[in-house]
Design an enzyme around this catalytic site. Structure first.
Site, PDB file in Angstrom:
ATOM      1  N   LEU A 158       0.827  -1.211   0.000  1.00 33.92           N
ATOM      2  CA  LEU A 158       0.000   0.000   0.000  1.00 33.92           C
ATOM      3  C   LEU A 158       0.857   1.255   0.000  1.00 33.92           C
ATOM      4  O   LEU A 158       2.006   1.248   0.439  1.00 33.92           O
ATOM      5  CB  LEU A 158      -0.959   0.017   1.194  1.00 33.92           C
ATOM      6  CG  LEU A 158      -0.416   0.002   2.627  1.00 33.92           C
ATOM      7  CD1 LEU A 158       0.160   1.332   3.052  1.00 33.92           C
ATOM      8  CD2 LEU A 158      -1.526  -0.406   3.571  1.00 33.92           C
ATOM      9  N   ARG A 159       0.272   2.324  -0.544  1.00 37.61           N
ATOM     10  CA  ARG A 159       0.934   3.629  -0.529  1.00 37.61           C
ATOM     11  C   ARG A 159       0.226   4.499   0.489  1.00 37.61           C
ATOM     12  O   ARG A 159      -1.009   4.593   0.459  1.00 37.61           O
ATOM     13  CB  ARG A 159       0.803   4.312  -1.909  1.00 37.61           C
ATOM     14  CG  ARG A 159       1.468   3.586  -3.038  1.00 37.61           C
ATOM     15  CD  ARG A 159       0.908   4.017  -4.374  1.00 37.61           C
ATOM     16  NE  ARG A 159      -0.523   3.697  -4.484  1.00 37.61           N
ATOM     17  CZ  ARG A 159      -1.291   4.039  -5.514  1.00 37.61           C
ATOM     18  NH1 ARG A 159      -0.795   4.722  -6.515  1.00 37.61           N
ATOM     19  NH2 ARG A 159      -2.566   3.712  -5.548  1.00 37.61           N
ATOM     20  N   ASN A 216      10.333  -1.961  -4.129  1.00 37.10           N
ATOM     21  CA  ASN A 216      10.678  -0.620  -3.632  1.00 37.10           C
ATOM     22  C   ASN A 216      11.960  -0.086  -4.269  1.00 37.10           C
ATOM     23  O   ASN A 216      12.058   1.099  -4.579  1.00 37.10           O
ATOM     24  CB  ASN A 216      10.794  -0.622  -2.099  1.00 37.10           C
ATOM     25  CG  ASN A 216       9.433  -0.361  -1.454  1.00 37.10           C
ATOM     26  OD1 ASN A 216       8.442  -0.166  -2.159  1.00 37.10           O
ATOM     27  ND2 ASN A 216       9.373  -0.363  -0.145  1.00 37.10           N
ATOM     28  N   GLY A 261      10.787  15.719  -8.659  1.00 34.33           N
ATOM     29  CA  GLY A 261      10.444  16.394  -7.402  1.00 34.33           C
ATOM     30  C   GLY A 261      11.678  16.649  -6.567  1.00 34.33           C
ATOM     31  O   GLY A 261      12.805  16.592  -7.076  1.00 34.33           O
ATOM     32  N   CYS A 268       9.694   4.080   3.931  1.00 36.35           N
ATOM     33  CA  CYS A 268      10.152   2.795   3.393  1.00 36.35           C
ATOM     34  C   CYS A 268      11.367   2.840   2.472  1.00 36.35           C
ATOM     35  O   CYS A 268      12.269   2.018   2.615  1.00 36.35           O
ATOM     36  CB  CYS A 268       9.003   2.114   2.655  1.00 36.35           C
ATOM     37  SG  CYS A 268       7.668   1.656   3.765  1.00 36.35           S
ATOM     38  N   ARG A 335       8.213  11.016   7.936  1.00 38.31           N
ATOM     39  CA  ARG A 335       9.392  10.136   8.003  1.00 38.31           C
ATOM     40  C   ARG A 335      10.186  10.231   6.694  1.00 38.31           C
ATOM     41  O   ARG A 335       9.661  10.012   5.634  1.00 38.31           O
ATOM     42  CB  ARG A 335       8.955   8.691   8.287  1.00 38.31           C
ATOM     43  CG  ARG A 335       8.422   8.529   9.721  1.00 38.31           C
ATOM     44  CD  ARG A 335       7.984   7.117  10.019  1.00 38.31           C
ATOM     45  NE  ARG A 335       6.743   6.744   9.355  1.00 38.31           N
ATOM     46  CZ  ARG A 335       6.167   5.547   9.468  1.00 38.31           C
ATOM     47  NH1 ARG A 335       6.736   4.615  10.210  1.00 38.31           N
ATOM     48  NH2 ARG A 335       5.048   5.288   8.840  1.00 38.31           N
TER      49      ARG A 335
HETATM   50  P1  NAD Z   1       4.508   2.181  12.250  1.00 34.46           P
HETATM   51  O1  NAD Z   1       5.745   2.596  12.943  1.00 34.46           O
HETATM   52  O2  NAD Z   1       3.540   3.213  11.789  1.00 34.46           O
HETATM   53  O3  NAD Z   1       3.702   1.160  13.176  1.00 34.46           O
HETATM   54  C1  NAD Z   1       4.275   0.105  13.873  1.00 34.46           C
HETATM   55  C2  NAD Z   1       3.443  -0.141  15.133  1.00 34.46           C
HETATM   56  O4  NAD Z   1       3.910  -1.335  15.758  1.00 34.46           O
HETATM   57  C3  NAD Z   1       3.547   0.974  16.168  1.00 34.46           C
HETATM   58  O5  NAD Z   1       2.258   1.439  16.493  1.00 34.46           O
HETATM   59  C4  NAD Z   1       4.213   0.295  17.360  1.00 34.46           C
HETATM   60  O6  NAD Z   1       3.770   0.805  18.606  1.00 34.46           O
HETATM   61  C5  NAD Z   1       3.799  -1.158  17.161  1.00 34.46           C
HETATM   62  N1  NAD Z   1       4.643  -2.132  17.859  1.00 34.46           N
HETATM   63  C6  NAD Z   1       5.994  -2.174  17.941  1.00 34.46           C
HETATM   64  N2  NAD Z   1       6.380  -3.229  18.697  1.00 34.46           N
HETATM   65  C7  NAD Z   1       5.251  -3.869  19.088  1.00 34.46           C
HETATM   66  C8  NAD Z   1       4.994  -5.030  19.875  1.00 34.46           C
HETATM   67  N3  NAD Z   1       5.988  -5.744  20.402  1.00 34.46           N
HETATM   68  N4  NAD Z   1       3.720  -5.395  20.080  1.00 34.46           N
HETATM   69  C9  NAD Z   1       2.709  -4.668  19.552  1.00 34.46           C
HETATM   70  N5  NAD Z   1       2.891  -3.567  18.799  1.00 34.46           N
HETATM   71  C10 NAD Z   1       4.143  -3.169  18.564  1.00 34.46           C
HETATM   72  O7  NAD Z   1       4.991   1.291  11.028  1.00 34.46           O
HETATM   73  P2  NAD Z   1       4.321   1.132   9.566  1.00 34.46           P
HETATM   74  O8  NAD Z   1       4.602   2.330   8.734  1.00 34.46           O
HETATM   75  O9  NAD Z   1       2.917   0.676   9.735  1.00 34.46           O
HETATM   76  O10 NAD Z   1       5.205  -0.059   8.976  1.00 34.46           O
HETATM   77  C11 NAD Z   1       5.102  -1.377   9.491  1.00 34.46           C
HETATM   78  C12 NAD Z   1       5.828  -2.322   8.556  1.00 34.46           C
HETATM   79  O11 NAD Z   1       5.197  -2.305   7.266  1.00 34.46           O
HETATM   80  C13 NAD Z   1       7.289  -1.959   8.298  1.00 34.46           C
HETATM   81  O12 NAD Z   1       8.029  -3.143   8.133  1.00 34.46           O
HETATM   82  C14 NAD Z   1       7.233  -1.197   6.983  1.00 34.46           C
HETATM   83  O13 NAD Z   1       8.429  -1.272   6.277  1.00 34.46           O
HETATM   84  C15 NAD Z   1       6.129  -1.956   6.263  1.00 34.46           C
HETATM   85  N6  NAD Z   1       5.423  -1.163   5.239  1.00 34.46           N
HETATM   86  C16 NAD Z   1       5.083   0.140   5.493  1.00 34.46           C
HETATM   87  C17 NAD Z   1       4.402   0.855   4.522  1.00 34.46           C
HETATM   88  C18 NAD Z   1       4.048   2.310   4.758  1.00 34.46           C
HETATM   89  O14 NAD Z   1       3.707   2.992   3.782  1.00 34.46           O
HETATM   90  N7  NAD Z   1       4.092   2.824   5.985  1.00 34.46           N
HETATM   91  C19 NAD Z   1       4.038   0.261   3.312  1.00 34.46           C
HETATM   92  C20 NAD Z   1       4.366  -1.079   3.113  1.00 34.46           C
HETATM   93  C21 NAD Z   1       5.062  -1.778   4.081  1.00 34.46           C
END
Ligand code: NAD
Length: 438
Positions: A158-159, A216, A261, A268, A335
Site C-alpha cells: 500500500l501507498r 521498492n 520532485g 520505506c 518520516r
Molecule cells: P509504524 O511505525 O507506523 O507502526 C508500527 C506499530 O507497531 C507501532 O504502532 C508500534 O507501537 C507497534 N509495535 C511495535 N512493537 C510492538 C509489539 N511488540 N507489540 C505490539 N505492537 C508493537 O509502522 P508502519 O509504517 O505501519 O510499517 C510497518 C511495517 O510495514 C514496516 O516493516 C514497513 O516497512 C512496512 N510497510 C510500510 C508501509 C508504509 O507505507 N508505511 C508500506 C508497506 C510496508
C-alpha cells in the site's frame, strides 16, 4: 469466492497494521488489533487515529461500531482462537543501514508462549530475506519440527495517502510460505473481500520477502532517474514534461512515477534500499544501481537548496516560506520527508524558515526544532524572500499568488513539485524555478 469468515489478530496499529486490521474487518472477519503503545490503543478505542490517512478514520469507526474490530494492548490474551496473526510492526534501519527486526523478534518471542500449531503467523512487515527462517528458529524453542505453526510472508504494497483504496483494490497479493494449506487459508482471507480479478501469487517465503525489496528498489530508482533527467533538462533548456509524456507512452516504461520532485521520502524507500544493498554486500554481491539511487536522492536535496540560493543569493537574514512538510500530499507522515534535509540546509546556511503543511506541521516541528510553523500559507509567506513548494498538496496549486506576492519582501518561488504554470506565475512578477521545465 470463499465466504468463510475468520477470527484474526493484527499486531501493530501503525499505518500498515491499522489499515490491514480495519480492512480485514470490512471484509467480514473478526479482528483484534494489538499494539504495545497503551496510549495509542486508548485513542483507537475512541476511534481517534494518531495520524492522517484519507478514509481510515471512517473505516475504523464503522468496524468498531459493528463489532468486527476491537483493540487491545495485551497480545497473549488476544491471540487465542485467532486463525492467523498478522505482524505489522516496524522494521527500522539499524546503525549499519540493515533492517532491524527486534520488534518482530519481540512479538514472536511473546507469541511462542501461547500460540498453537494450527495458528498461522503472517509477516506483513517488510522483513529481510531469511526472517521467516529466523521466526521458525524462535518457534522451535517450543515446537517439534512437525508441529511448527506455519509462517507466511504477505508483504504490503500500500501507498500512504491512498492506503485504504490500495487495500481494497490491490494490484496483486503476494503470499509466500512452505505450507500450502496455510498459504491457501491466507489467500481465502483476502478472497473474501477483494475482487476476483486481483492476482494472488503463491510463492515461497524468501521469494515473497525479496519481491517487496525489489519493488521498492525499482520504484525509487524510477523516481531517481526522472529527477536526474530533470537536472539535465534544466541545463539543456528542454521541458521534461514533453520528454516524460512521450517516454511514458511506451508500455515497457509506463507513465506513472515520472514526475520529478525534491527527492523521494517516506518511511520505506531509504530503509528498504539500504537493507537491500546491505544484504547484497553481505553475500559478496553489489547492487550498483540501488547504491546510486540512494546517493542520487541525497543529491536531489542539494539541487533544491541550490535553486533557492540561485534566486535569493546569500541566505543569512533571508526568510524562506516552505509550503509542504509531509513527504507527499494527503499524509501527516514526515518520516524521511525531503523537507527535513532541505530545511536543515536552509537553516544551516543562516535562513529563517517558516513552514506550513495542512497536516504535518506538528510532526515537522518536533523533528526540526528551529523550524517555525505557520497556521496558513498566507502567514508563512508574509515578508518572505522566497516561497519553496516541497509537497504537492492540491491547495498549493490554487493559492492567490498575485495577492501573496504583494506581501513578500521579494517575489521568488521555487516549485519543487512542478505544481504551478511557469508562464502564469512569471507574468505575476515572480522569479520562478521548477524542476526540469524551461
Ligand atoms: P509504524 O511505525 O507506523 O507502526 C508500527 C506499530 O507497531 C507501532 O504502532 C508500534 O507501537 C507497534 N509495535 C511495535 N512493537 C510492538 C509489539 N511488540 N507489540 C505490539 N505492537 C508493537 O509502522 P508502519 O509504517 O505501519 O510499517 C510497518 C511495517 O510495514 C514496516 O516493516 C514497513 O516497512 C512496512 N510497510 C510500510 C508501509 C508504509 O507505507 N508505511 C508500506 C508497506 C510496508
Amino acid at each position: 469466492m470463499s465466504t468463510e469468515k475468520q477470527k484474526l489478530c493484527v499486531v501493530g496499529a501503525g499505518f500498515v497494521g491499522l489499515v490491514t486490521a480495519s480492512g480485514l474487518a470490512k471484509f467480514g472477519h473478526s479482528v483484534v488489533c494489538v499494539d504495545s503503545d497503551k496510549n495509542k490503543i486508548a485513542s483507537l478505542e475512541k476511534s481517534i487515529i494518531p495520524f492522517f490517512e484519507p478514509d481510515l478514520s471512517e473505516l475504523v469507526k464503522e468496524n468498531l461500531d459493528n463489532g468486527r474490530l476491537s483493540f487491545s494492548d495485551n497480545l497473549k490474551e488476544s491471540i487465542s482462537d485467532r486463525k492467523a496473526i498478522f505482524i505489522a510492526v516496524g522494521t527500522p534501519s539499524g546503525e549499519d543501514g540493515r533492517a532491524n527486526t527486534k520488534f518482530i523478534d519481540a512479538v514472536v518471542e511473546e507469541l511462542v508462549e501461547t500460540i498453537t500449531s494450527d495458528q498461522i503467523i503472517v509477516l506483513k512487515s517488510t522483513v529481510p530475506i531469511g526472517t521467516s527462517k529466523k521466526v521458525n528458529e524462535i518457534l522451535k524453542i517450543k515446537f517439534d519440527d512437525s508441529q511448527l505453526p506455519a509462517v507466511v510472508n504477505c508483504p504490503e504494497f500500500l501507498r500512504e495517502a491512498s492506503a485504504v483504496k490500495d487495500f481494497f483494490y490491490p494490484s496483486r497479493i503476494v503470499i509466500g510460505g512452505n505450507n500450502q494449506d496455510a498459504n491457501e487459508t491466507i489467500a481465502e482471507i483476502f478472497r473474501l473481500g477483494v475482487d476476483k480479478s486481483v492476482p494472488i501469487a503463491i510463492t515461497n517465503n524468501e521469494t515473497a520477502e525479496l519481491i517487496k525489496y525489489a519493488a521498492n528498489a525499482f520504484l525509487a530508482t524510477k523516481i531517481g532517474f526522472v529527477n536526474e533527467l530533470a537536472g539535465l533538462c534544466d541545463i539543456l533548456n528542454i521541458n521534461i514534461l514533453d520528454v516524460t509524456k512521450y517516454i511514458g507512452m511506451d508500455p515497457r516504461i509506463g507513465k506513472d512515477f515520472l514526475e520529478p520532485g525534491p527527492g523521494w521520502g517516506g518511511s520505506c524507500f531509504k530503509k528498504d534500499l539500504s537493507e537491500f544493498e546491505g544484504l547484497a554486500k553481505s553475500i559478496g554481491y553489489s547492487l550498483l544501481i540501488t547504491k546510486s539511487t540512494l546517493e542520487a536522492n541525497e543529491k536531489q536535496f542539494d539541487i533544491v537548496f541550490s535553486k533557492v540560493k540561485e534566486l535569493v543569493g546569500d541566505l543569512p537574514d533571508k526568510q524562506i516560506a516552505v509550503l509542504g512538510l509531509a513527504f507527499k500530499a494527503n499524509t501527516s507522515d514526515i518520516r524521511y520527508s525531503p523537507a527535513i534535509p532541505i530545511i536543515g540546509k536552509l537553516i544551516g546556511a543562516g535562513a529563517m524558515v517558516i513552514g506550513y503543511d495542512p497536516k504535518a506541521s506538528e510532526n515537522a516541528k518536533m523533528e526540526i526544532p528551529k523550524l517555525q510553523v505557520a497556521s496558513s500559507p498566507e502567514e508563512a509567506i508574509q515578508n518572505s524572500d522566497c516561497i519553496l513548494i516541497l509537497t504537492e498538496w492540491d491547495e498549493f496549486g490554487s493559492l492567490d499568488y498575485e495577492l501573496l506576492g504583494k506581501s513578500m519582501k521579494q517575489m521568488n518561488l521555487v516549485d519543487a513539485r512542478n505544481l504551478l504554470d511557469p508562464e502564469t506565475i512569471k507574468s505575476l512578477g515572480f522569479k520562478y524555478l521548477s524542476m526540469g521545465r524551461k
